[in-house]
Design an enzyme around this catalytic site. Structure first.
Site: not given
Lengths: 106, 403
Positions: B162, B294, B305, B326, B331, B390
């Site tokens: 991502c 994010h 975060e 998002k 996403h 990830f």
């Protein structure tokens, strides 16, 4: 060796069908598809030849085996390709009349 | 080191659930529109979730002739449509071809992948289409964009899940700044809303059944989106000389690895990436006016975060808005960082903060001003865009209002 006499494909309707597919997939002028025409001279890209072989396989429900020694370059002329397909088609007719799987891809 | 070289963003193209252009994306963002809807493009009987942020009403035949379409997966189609918009009819003829490059996030041709193996295993297909491999290959979007515009310099795809397109933009930025090239088409595309891949996401148990509510106390997971965003990056002087319209300036890039958990985020890794971007741009934390987070909407990501932001920004975080777009475009995985960088650039240009929509209740673990539900005017000068992937891979971009 020339697989077709007098540089002419004759009147086999299967051959006409093969040439139609070949012309469409390789975007080649159908009138230029003589038995001795080389794929190089016709400017057929290897990817287009692959697409043509795929379409011929799909339409006739056959498998055109790769020639192990020269994969991707086994057919240098239109005549050689057509002769190879006809050989496979004739072999298939003797083997099995099954239509299973026809049209399964697409 | 040619430290005098600066990098301008001179073109933006996007196709997302909020529409087929960057203008549609921005209109959606500033009106707080939601691109998350019931899934329409694939069968959902076997899926645990019913919502996604799909690109709807996209007819590839209006963009590509049938012959070309046999060679390009939806992933590359979206990339090309966004790239055409970003280039706005411009040609690269004025440039030495090798001075223009293409760096996109690596993105598999999921639609081809899924349909091929379905026909092979599920329907006993005798053969697969000859274009299966070139359609699936993760560099296909980058290759197609380079071919379309004749960009013959550095061209490749970056893989960091991502964060892929953020790494892509960061590398393109560095390569222009360092003098390796003068122009880059960069960003990413993603079209992963296919049954097999959605089923795989189901298994991770991180998907929300209904909405993406970043930083909200009742947030319940992320929502997968699809789309593409392409930025044209250009050496500043070159852009000025040709009188280019400059959206914003890219001024810093930081990247780190957590080297810890596979899927759980790590505040230290994220914080170090933000600090690296600040240090790269020689900007202090207090100078940053806005962060496009994010912000996936999972319990763990948002909390982690915010902890990372607190570590980097300290008390300044109390005065600095942080939002997650998002919540509107979903996403978008490999394309996410590029879509969010595009939004961040437009936010600087327009002086409007993108909202976090779907926000219903504050969470003590996410004590930030997340620009809840409505966009807001703010004359911001410096903004950050975060991507945490990830595999523990973090990438952060820093942008400045064009001046």
């Amino acid at each position: 060796m020339m697989p077709f006499a007098h540089n002419d494909f004759g009147s086999d309707p299967r051959i006409a069908r093969i040439l139609d597919i070949f012309a469409k997939e390789t975007e080649t002028d159908r009138a230029l598809l003589r038995p001795d025409a080389t794929l190089d001279d016709l400017g057929v890209a290897s990817l287009d030849l692959t697409m043509a072989v795929f379409e011929i396989e799909s339409v006739f429900d056959i498998e055109i085996p790769v020639v192990a020694a020269q994969p991707g370059a086994e057919f240098t002329t239109v005549g050689a390709l057509v002769a190879h397909v006809i050989t496979v088609l004739d072999g298939k007719k003797l083997e099995t009349p099954s239509q299973a799987g026809a049209g399964a891809t697409g | 080191m040619t430290s005098a070289r600066r990098v301008a963003i001179t073109g933006i193209g996007a196709i997302t659930a909020l529409g087929h252009t960057a203008a549609a994306l921005w209109n959606g963002v500033q009106s707080g529109a939601c691109g998350i809807r019931p899934i329409a493009n694939i069968p959902t009987e076997r899926l645990a979730v019913s919502h996604a942020a799909e690109v709807i009403g996209f007819d590839p035949a209006t963009h590509f002739d049938s012959r070309r379409l046999t060679t390009i997966d939806r992933t590359s189609q979206l990339a090309l449509v966004a790239a055409r918009e970003a280039m706005a009819g411009r040609s690269l003829a004025e440039l030495e071809p090798a001075r223009a490059g293409v760096i996109l996030g690596a993105a598999i041709g999921q639609e081809t992948f899924d349909s091929s193996y379905k026909s092979l295993y599920g329907e006993n297909a005798k053969r697969l289409h000859p274009m299966t491999v070139p359609r699936i290959m993760p560099n296909a979007p980058a290759s197609h964009v380079s071919m379309e515009f004749g960009a013959r310099g550095p061209c490749f795809a970056t893989a960091s899940a991502c964060a892929s397109s953020t790494h892509a933009i960061g590398l393109a930025f560095q390569m222009i700044r360092s003098g390796m090239m003068d122009l880059a088409l960069t960003g990413g595309s993603d079209a992963s809303i296919v049954v097999g891949f959605m089923k795989a996401w189901d298994a991770l148990r991180v998907l929300s059944p209904d909405a993406c509510r970043p930083f909200s106390a009742d947030r319940n997971g992320l929502v997968i989106g699809e789309g593409a965003a392409i930025l044209v990056l250009e050496e500043w002087h070159h852009a000025k000389m040709r009188g280019a319209d400059i959206h914003a300036e890219l001024i810093g890039f930081g990247m780190t690895a957590d080297a810890g958990e596979l899927t759980a985020p790590d505040a230290n890794g994220a914080a170090r990436a933000m600090q690296a971007a600040l240090s790269d741009a020689a900007v202090t934390a207090d100078e940053v006016d806005y962060v496009n987070a994010h912000g996936t909407g999972t319990r763990l990501n948002d909390k982690t975060e915010v902890a990372a932001l607190r570590h980097v920004f300290g008390p300044h975080l109390d005065a600095m808005p942080v939002s997650s777009s998002k919540s509107m475009h979903g996403h978008c995985l490999n394309a996410g960082g590029a879509i969010e960088a595009a939004i961040t650039a437009l936010a600087l240009r327009q002086g409007i903060l993108p909202p976090t929509i779907g926000f219903r209740a504050p969470d003590p673990d996410c004590a930030i001003d997340c620009v809840p539900n409505e966009a807001r005017h703010a004359p911001i000068q410096i903004a950050m865009s975060n991507s945490f992937a990830f595999g523990g891979l973090n990438a952060v971009l820093l942008l400045r209002r064009a001046a």
